[in-house]
Structures are given as C-alpha cells and as structure tokens.
Scaffold this motif. Structure first.
Motif, PDB file in Angstrom:
ATOM      1  N   LEU A   1     -10.303   2.910  -9.011  1.00 42.43           N
ATOM      2  CA  LEU A   1     -11.087   1.724  -8.656  1.00 42.43           C
ATOM      3  C   LEU A   1     -12.557   1.888  -9.024  1.00 42.43           C
ATOM      4  O   LEU A   1     -13.260   0.898  -9.227  1.00 42.43           O
ATOM      5  CB  LEU A   1     -10.941   1.399  -7.169  1.00 42.43           C
ATOM      6  N   CYS A   2     -13.016   3.131  -9.134  1.00 42.96           N
ATOM      7  CA  CYS A   2     -14.384   3.362  -9.609  1.00 42.96           C
ATOM      8  C   CYS A   2     -14.536   2.838 -11.036  1.00 42.96           C
ATOM      9  O   CYS A   2     -15.607   2.359 -11.409  1.00 42.96           O
ATOM     10  CB  CYS A   2     -14.737   4.845  -9.552  1.00 42.96           C
ATOM     11  N   PHE A   3     -13.448   2.908 -11.815  1.00 43.64           N
ATOM     12  CA  PHE A   3     -13.483   2.412 -13.193  1.00 43.64           C
ATOM     13  C   PHE A   3     -13.481   0.894 -13.242  1.00 43.64           C
ATOM     14  O   PHE A   3     -13.625   0.302 -14.319  1.00 43.64           O
ATOM     15  CB  PHE A   3     -12.307   2.970 -14.003  1.00 43.64           C
ATOM     16  N   VAL A   4     -13.300   0.265 -12.102  1.00 46.37           N
ATOM     17  CA  VAL A   4     -13.418  -1.187 -11.975  1.00 46.37           C
ATOM     18  C   VAL A   4     -14.809  -1.526 -11.439  1.00 46.37           C
ATOM     19  O   VAL A   4     -15.539  -2.327 -12.022  1.00 46.37           O
ATOM     20  CB  VAL A   4     -12.322  -1.750 -11.035  1.00 46.37           C
ATOM     21  N   LEU A   5     -15.152  -0.912 -10.337  1.00 42.89           N
ATOM     22  CA  LEU A   5     -16.385  -1.246  -9.628  1.00 42.89           C
ATOM     23  C   LEU A   5     -17.647  -0.848 -10.396  1.00 42.89           C
ATOM     24  O   LEU A   5     -18.611  -1.621 -10.452  1.00 42.89           O
ATOM     25  CB  LEU A   5     -16.370  -0.591  -8.244  1.00 42.89           C
ATOM     26  N   VAL A   6     -17.652   0.325 -11.002  1.00 44.43           N
ATOM     27  CA  VAL A   6     -18.863   0.796 -11.683  1.00 44.43           C
ATOM     28  C   VAL A   6     -19.217  -0.070 -12.897  1.00 44.43           C
ATOM     29  O   VAL A   6     -20.367  -0.507 -13.017  1.00 44.43           O
ATOM     30  CB  VAL A   6     -18.770   2.296 -12.049  1.00 44.43           C
ATOM     31  N   PRO A   7     -18.283  -0.368 -13.803  1.00 42.62           N
ATOM     32  CA  PRO A   7     -18.674  -1.230 -14.926  1.00 42.62           C
ATOM     33  C   PRO A   7     -19.137  -2.621 -14.494  1.00 42.62           C
ATOM     34  O   PRO A   7     -20.105  -3.151 -15.048  1.00 42.62           O
ATOM     35  CB  PRO A   7     -17.400  -1.328 -15.777  1.00 42.62           C
ATOM     36  N   LEU A   8     -18.459  -3.204 -13.495  1.00 42.09           N
ATOM     37  CA  LEU A   8     -18.877  -4.524 -13.019  1.00 42.09           C
ATOM     38  C   LEU A   8     -20.272  -4.452 -12.401  1.00 42.09           C
ATOM     39  O   LEU A   8     -21.121  -5.317 -12.648  1.00 42.09           O
ATOM     40  CB  LEU A   8     -17.873  -5.066 -12.000  1.00 42.09           C
TER      41      LEU A   8
ATOM     42  N   ARG B   1     -12.068  -5.725 -23.756  1.00 45.75           N
ATOM     43  CA  ARG B   1     -11.369  -4.457 -23.495  1.00 45.75           C
ATOM     44  C   ARG B   1     -11.580  -3.999 -22.054  1.00 45.75           C
ATOM     45  O   ARG B   1     -10.667  -3.472 -21.426  1.00 45.75           O
ATOM     46  CB  ARG B   1     -11.825  -3.387 -24.477  1.00 45.75           C
ATOM     47  N   HIS B   2     -12.787  -4.197 -21.565  1.00 51.96           N
ATOM     48  CA  HIS B   2     -13.048  -3.881 -20.155  1.00 51.96           C
ATOM     49  C   HIS B   2     -12.158  -4.742 -19.251  1.00 51.96           C
ATOM     50  O   HIS B   2     -11.579  -4.246 -18.287  1.00 51.96           O
ATOM     51  CB  HIS B   2     -14.521  -4.131 -19.796  1.00 51.96           C
TER      52      HIS B   2
ATOM     53  N   ILE C   1      -9.279  -6.158 -19.876  1.00 56.02           N
ATOM     54  CA  ILE C   1      -7.878  -5.725 -19.933  1.00 56.02           C
ATOM     55  C   ILE C   1      -7.700  -4.421 -19.159  1.00 56.02           C
ATOM     56  O   ILE C   1      -6.749  -4.268 -18.378  1.00 56.02           O
ATOM     57  CB  ILE C   1      -7.406  -5.567 -21.398  1.00 56.02           C
ATOM     58  N   GLY C   2      -8.593  -3.476 -19.344  1.00 56.22           N
ATOM     59  CA  GLY C   2      -8.508  -2.207 -18.631  1.00 56.22           C
ATOM     60  C   GLY C   2      -8.589  -2.389 -17.131  1.00 56.22           C
ATOM     61  O   GLY C   2      -7.819  -1.785 -16.372  1.00 56.22           O
ATOM     62  N   ILE C   3      -9.510  -3.221 -16.681  1.00 53.96           N
ATOM     63  CA  ILE C   3      -9.646  -3.481 -15.248  1.00 53.96           C
ATOM     64  C   ILE C   3      -8.385  -4.118 -14.693  1.00 53.96           C
ATOM     65  O   ILE C   3      -7.900  -3.743 -13.620  1.00 53.96           O
ATOM     66  CB  ILE C   3     -10.899  -4.353 -14.990  1.00 53.96           C
ATOM     67  N   THR C   4      -7.815  -5.049 -15.418  1.00 52.84           N
ATOM     68  CA  THR C   4      -6.574  -5.696 -14.988  1.00 52.84           C
ATOM     69  C   THR C   4      -5.440  -4.682 -14.872  1.00 52.84           C
ATOM     70  O   THR C   4      -4.682  -4.694 -13.890  1.00 52.84           O
ATOM     71  CB  THR C   4      -6.184  -6.818 -15.975  1.00 52.84           C
ATOM     72  N   LEU C   5      -5.319  -3.793 -15.829  1.00 50.47           N
ATOM     73  CA  LEU C   5      -4.271  -2.770 -15.787  1.00 50.47           C
ATOM     74  C   LEU C   5      -4.462  -1.810 -14.615  1.00 50.47           C
ATOM     75  O   LEU C   5      -3.504  -1.423 -13.942  1.00 50.47           O
ATOM     76  CB  LEU C   5      -4.222  -2.002 -17.108  1.00 50.47           C
ATOM     77  N   ILE C   6      -5.700  -1.415 -14.376  1.00 51.26           N
ATOM     78  CA  ILE C   6      -5.983  -0.500 -13.269  1.00 51.26           C
ATOM     79  C   ILE C   6      -5.610  -1.141 -11.942  1.00 51.26           C
ATOM     80  O   ILE C   6      -4.919  -0.526 -11.110  1.00 51.26           O
ATOM     81  CB  ILE C   6      -7.475  -0.083 -13.268  1.00 51.26           C
ATOM     82  N   VAL C   7      -6.055  -2.359 -11.716  1.00 52.75           N
ATOM     83  CA  VAL C   7      -5.766  -3.054 -10.455  1.00 52.75           C
ATOM     84  C   VAL C   7      -4.269  -3.256 -10.304  1.00 52.75           C
ATOM     85  O   VAL C   7      -3.704  -3.049  -9.216  1.00 52.75           O
ATOM     86  CB  VAL C   7      -6.543  -4.377 -10.363  1.00 52.75           C
ATOM     87  N   SER C   8      -3.587  -3.629 -11.374  1.00 51.77           N
ATOM     88  CA  SER C   8      -2.123  -3.813 -11.310  1.00 51.77           C
ATOM     89  C   SER C   8      -1.418  -2.519 -10.930  1.00 51.77           C
ATOM     90  O   SER C   8      -0.502  -2.522 -10.102  1.00 51.77           O
ATOM     91  CB  SER C   8      -1.599  -4.311 -12.666  1.00 51.77           C
ATOM     92  N   GLY C   9      -1.822  -1.422 -11.515  1.00 51.48           N
ATOM     93  CA  GLY C   9      -1.225  -0.134 -11.193  1.00 51.48           C
ATOM     94  C   GLY C   9      -1.439   0.262  -9.748  1.00 51.48           C
ATOM     95  O   GLY C   9      -0.536   0.781  -9.092  1.00 51.48           O
ATOM     96  N   LEU C  10      -2.618  -0.023  -9.228  1.00 52.88           N
ATOM     97  CA  LEU C  10      -2.898   0.322  -7.835  1.00 52.88           C
ATOM     98  C   LEU C  10      -2.099  -0.539  -6.859  1.00 52.88           C
ATOM     99  O   LEU C  10      -1.684  -0.060  -5.793  1.00 52.88           O
ATOM    100  CB  LEU C  10      -4.390   0.212  -7.551  1.00 52.88           C
ATOM    101  N   VAL C  11      -1.873  -1.783  -7.219  1.00 53.90           N
ATOM    102  CA  VAL C  11      -1.040  -2.644  -6.371  1.00 53.90           C
ATOM    103  C   VAL C  11       0.369  -2.059  -6.277  1.00 53.90           C
ATOM    104  O   VAL C  11       0.963  -2.003  -5.198  1.00 53.90           O
ATOM    105  CB  VAL C  11      -1.016  -4.100  -6.903  1.00 53.90           C
ATOM    106  N   VAL C  12       0.886  -1.575  -7.389  1.00 51.69           N
ATOM    107  CA  VAL C  12       2.226  -0.974  -7.409  1.00 51.69           C
ATOM    108  C   VAL C  12       2.254   0.277  -6.527  1.00 51.69           C
ATOM    109  O   VAL C  12       3.155   0.473  -5.718  1.00 51.69           O
ATOM    110  CB  VAL C  12       2.659  -0.630  -8.844  1.00 51.69           C
ATOM    111  N   VAL C  13       1.254   1.135  -6.652  1.00 49.10           N
ATOM    112  CA  VAL C  13       1.214   2.389  -5.911  1.00 49.10           C
ATOM    113  C   VAL C  13       1.015   2.156  -4.416  1.00 49.10           C
ATOM    114  O   VAL C  13       1.607   2.834  -3.586  1.00 49.10           O
ATOM    115  CB  VAL C  13       0.101   3.309  -6.466  1.00 49.10           C
ATOM    116  N   ALA C  14       0.188   1.174  -4.062  1.00 46.76           N
ATOM    117  CA  ALA C  14      -0.163   0.949  -2.659  1.00 46.76           C
ATOM    118  C   ALA C  14       0.984   0.358  -1.846  1.00 46.76           C
ATOM    119  O   ALA C  14       0.974   0.422  -0.633  1.00 46.76           O
ATOM    120  CB  ALA C  14      -1.386   0.024  -2.570  1.00 46.76           C
ATOM    121  N   ARG C  15       1.978  -0.170  -2.479  1.00 46.29           N
ATOM    122  CA  ARG C  15       3.078  -0.817  -1.745  1.00 46.29           C
ATOM    123  C   ARG C  15       4.067   0.172  -1.241  1.00 46.29           C
ATOM    124  O   ARG C  15       4.498   1.092  -1.531  1.00 46.29           O
ATOM    125  CB  ARG C  15       3.757  -1.848  -2.630  1.00 46.29           C
TER     126      ARG C  15
END
Length: 118
Positions: free
Chosen positions: A81-88, A101-102, A104-118
């Motif tokens: 999530l740092c790779f989301v929050l820091v660039p923004l 590219r940012h 798309i990368g942010i979208t992929l990171i958030v999607s992956g975390l949603v999968v892991v957090a469930r």
C-alpha cells in the motif's frame, strides 16, 4: 481473515511509513547535494530527516505489535500500500507526475490486497 482492528493497525502502519518517505523527500529537497562527508553532517542537521527517522521508529514498534497477531506472510503484503500512497502523495505534495502505468500498477496492488485480506 484479518480482523478490523488489525486492518486498522496495518493501515496506520502504512500511513506512518508513507509519511516517513515523504519526509525523507522533503529532507532531500531541503539539503544540498551530498558529495562529501561534510555534506552528510549537514544532512544530519536537517529536522525533516530526524522527523522521518522518528516516524520509522514508531512504525517499527507498531510492526512488531502487528506481527504478534498477524502472520508475516500476510502482513508484509500490506507494505504494498506504500506503493499506492507514496506516489499519490508525491504527486499532490511535490508535483511529481503520475502516468497510466502508475494507475495500472496501483489498481493491481489494491486488487491483490483485497484478495489477500479476505
């Protein structure tokens, strides 16, 4: 599944780490180019650097508390999530550019975390 309390702790951890990164950038911008030992000494007089280091210390203590309750293999993924929050935040505070590219990368990171957090 990670409980709400641990999600909040992980969120706080990410905010603290990301804030530290922004303060490191502020320290870099407010210090001349480091090319000699004297320049390093000047950097250590920069209060932005010290504030960033203090935040990293707080984040470390919080991280240990989190790891007492959440498996490392799960908790470490939230560092992404740092790779989301820091660039923004860098775009907002420092005017740094973000491209598709940012996004798309942010979208992929958030999607992956949603999968892991469930």
């Amino acid at each position: 599944m990670i409980g709400k309390e641990m999600l909040a702790a992980l969120g706080l951890y990410v905010v603290i780490l990301s804030s530290g990164q922004l303060l490191f950038k502020k320290a870099a911008l407010s210090t001349g180019t480091i090319s000699a030992l004297a320049d390093v000494r000047m950097l250590f007089q920069n209060y932005w650097l010290w504030l960033a280091l203090i935040l990293y210390g707080v984040a470390t203590v919080l991280w240990v508390a989190i790891l007492q309750r959440v498996p490392l293999s799960t908790a470490v993924l939230f560092n992404a999530l740092c790779f989301v929050l820091v660039p923004l935040s860098a775009a907002f505070f420092f005017g740094e550019g973000l491209g598709w590219r940012h996004a798309i990368g942010i979208t992929l990171i958030v999607s992956g975390l949603v999968v892991v957090a469930r």
